[in-house]
Design a protein around this motif. Structure first.
Motif, PDB file in Angstrom:
ATOM      1  N   ASP A 121      54.431   9.148 -26.096  1.00 24.88           N
ATOM      2  CA  ASP A 121      54.375   8.755 -24.687  1.00 24.88           C
ATOM      3  C   ASP A 121      55.095   9.745 -23.774  1.00 24.88           C
ATOM      4  O   ASP A 121      54.838   9.765 -22.566  1.00 24.88           O
ATOM      5  N   ASP A 122      56.005  10.537 -24.332  1.00 18.37           N
ATOM      6  CA  ASP A 122      56.798  11.459 -23.518  1.00 18.37           C
ATOM      7  C   ASP A 122      56.257  12.888 -23.518  1.00 18.37           C
ATOM      8  O   ASP A 122      56.777  13.744 -22.794  1.00 18.37           O
TER       9      ASP A 122
ATOM     10  N   TYR B  63      53.356  14.260 -22.489  1.00 22.21           N
ATOM     11  CA  TYR B  63      52.675  14.744 -21.286  1.00 22.21           C
ATOM     12  C   TYR B  63      53.676  15.307 -20.287  1.00 22.21           C
ATOM     13  O   TYR B  63      53.531  16.434 -19.803  1.00 22.21           O
ATOM     14  N   ASP B  64      54.707  14.530 -19.980  1.00 24.32           N
ATOM     15  CA  ASP B  64      55.692  14.981 -18.999  1.00 24.32           C
ATOM     16  C   ASP B  64      56.511  16.154 -19.522  1.00 24.32           C
ATOM     17  O   ASP B  64      56.853  17.073 -18.767  1.00 24.32           O
TER      18      ASP B  64
ATOM     19  N   PRO C  92      47.828   4.899 -25.940  1.00 25.88           N
ATOM     20  CA  PRO C  92      48.846   4.112 -25.249  1.00 25.88           C
ATOM     21  C   PRO C  92      48.501   3.913 -23.773  1.00 25.88           C
ATOM     22  O   PRO C  92      47.946   4.797 -23.120  1.00 25.88           O
ATOM     23  N   GLU C  93      48.851   2.751 -23.268  1.00 26.31           N
ATOM     24  CA  GLU C  93      48.654   2.466 -21.854  1.00 26.31           C
ATOM     25  C   GLU C  93      49.464   3.471 -21.022  1.00 26.31           C
ATOM     26  O   GLU C  93      50.598   3.798 -21.353  1.00 26.31           O
ATOM     27  N   GLY C  94      48.840   3.954 -19.982  1.00 25.06           N
ATOM     28  CA  GLY C  94      49.517   4.925 -19.126  1.00 25.06           C
ATOM     29  C   GLY C  94      49.322   6.369 -19.540  1.00 25.06           C
ATOM     30  O   GLY C  94      49.888   7.270 -18.913  1.00 25.06           O
ATOM     31  N   SER C  95      48.533   6.620 -20.597  1.00 25.29           N
ATOM     32  CA  SER C  95      48.275   7.995 -21.021  1.00 25.29           C
ATOM     33  C   SER C  95      47.552   8.770 -19.924  1.00 25.29           C
ATOM     34  O   SER C  95      46.735   8.212 -19.176  1.00 25.29           O
ATOM     35  N   ARG C  96      47.856  10.076 -19.829  1.00 29.00           N
ATOM     36  CA  ARG C  96      47.279  10.903 -18.765  1.00 29.00           C
ATOM     37  C   ARG C  96      46.582  12.151 -19.285  1.00 29.00           C
ATOM     38  O   ARG C  96      46.091  12.950 -18.499  1.00 29.00           O
TER      39      ARG C  96
ATOM     40  N   TYR D 290      38.961   4.975 -23.507  1.00 35.24           N
ATOM     41  CA  TYR D 290      39.713   5.994 -22.775  1.00 35.24           C
ATOM     42  C   TYR D 290      39.084   7.375 -22.948  1.00 35.24           C
ATOM     43  O   TYR D 290      39.112   8.207 -22.030  1.00 35.24           O
TER      44      TYR D 290
END
Length: 237
Positions: free
Chosen positions: A138-139, A141-142, A171-175, A196
């Motif tokens: 989840d971290d 991308y940033d 995961p929800e919020g993936s970009r 997605y």
């Protein structure tokens, strides 16, 4: 738009289980011999063979992209690509601090050689680079964006070390907007299982740990300019 052939996922002799003949210079040379326009070096959790690789790519007239195949704490592999060497090496330092420090066994995993552009061995990595980092998926991308890079979940159709084999879902919020497939034939099934992916663009790469495995020029991206920037602009879209 200009078509460019590519292989954006390869490994040098610095990667665990990477062949010693897969020096940065030889990878660039093989790309030129194969007729590829663009090749990226993405060793496991390191970019330290990218300086020699980029020098060789320039000499051979191939567009070289510095990168890394990051292993997250969930042991998901993610291709991370950068527009310039400075950003790739800064990301390397960031990742190295978060790598599990378990020593390499060269008899099992290889010597993890760091090379210069004259193919001299200038060092060996002490810690096993295939280990997980403490960076969560989840971290990523940033973390990659902070260094002006792009994340691409690697070989999502494989049964090990992929987003779906290890996590099972997006995961929800993936970009992320690009994913890598080992076999394009799996695209329809995966899109039906994971909606997605309908909004994601697709690359397919060799994941080569041996020189003969580097792709022939069979896969194509369309870019506005035939350069690292042109390729990275497309991957940021």
């Amino acid at each position: 738009m200009i078509p460019v052939s590519y292989d954006l996922h390869t490994h040098s002799c610095l990667s665990p289980c990477g062949d010693n003949e897969s020096t940065p210079v030889n990878i660039a040379g093989m790309a030129a011999l194969a007729g590829l326009d663009v090749i990226a070096l993405t060793d496991h959790n390191t970019a330290r063979n990218c300086p020699a690789f980029l020098e060789a790519c320039e000499a051979y007239g191939v567009i070289g992209i510095p990168g890394m195949e990051l292993t997250t704490m969930e042991e998901i592999h993610v291709v991370c690509l950068f527009e310039n060497l400075d950003d790739a090496l800064k990301f390397d330092s960031y990742v190295y601090e978060k790598l599990q420090k378990i020593e390499n066994n060269p008899e099992i995993f290889g010597e993890q050689r760091i090379c210069d552009s004259d193919e001299n061995i200038i060092g060996y990595e002490k810690y096993l680079l295939i280990n997980a980092t403490n960076i969560a998926f989840d971290d990523v991308y940033d973390a990659v964006k902070e260094f002006n890079g792009v994340m691409i979940p690697a070989h999502i159709d494989k049964n090990a070390n992929s987003l779906f084999s290890n996590l099972g879902f997006v995961p929800e919020g993936s970009r992320f907007t690009w994913v890598e497939l080992a076999d394009i034939k799996n695209l329809h099934r995966l899109r039906s299982e994971h909606p997605y992916l309908e909004k994601c663009k697709i690359i397919t790469d060799s994941d080569a740990h041996y020189l003969p495995k580097i792709n022939e020029p069979v896969n194509t991206l369309y870019v506005k300019e035939k350069s690292v920037k042109g390729v990275m602009d497309v991957l940021r879209s």
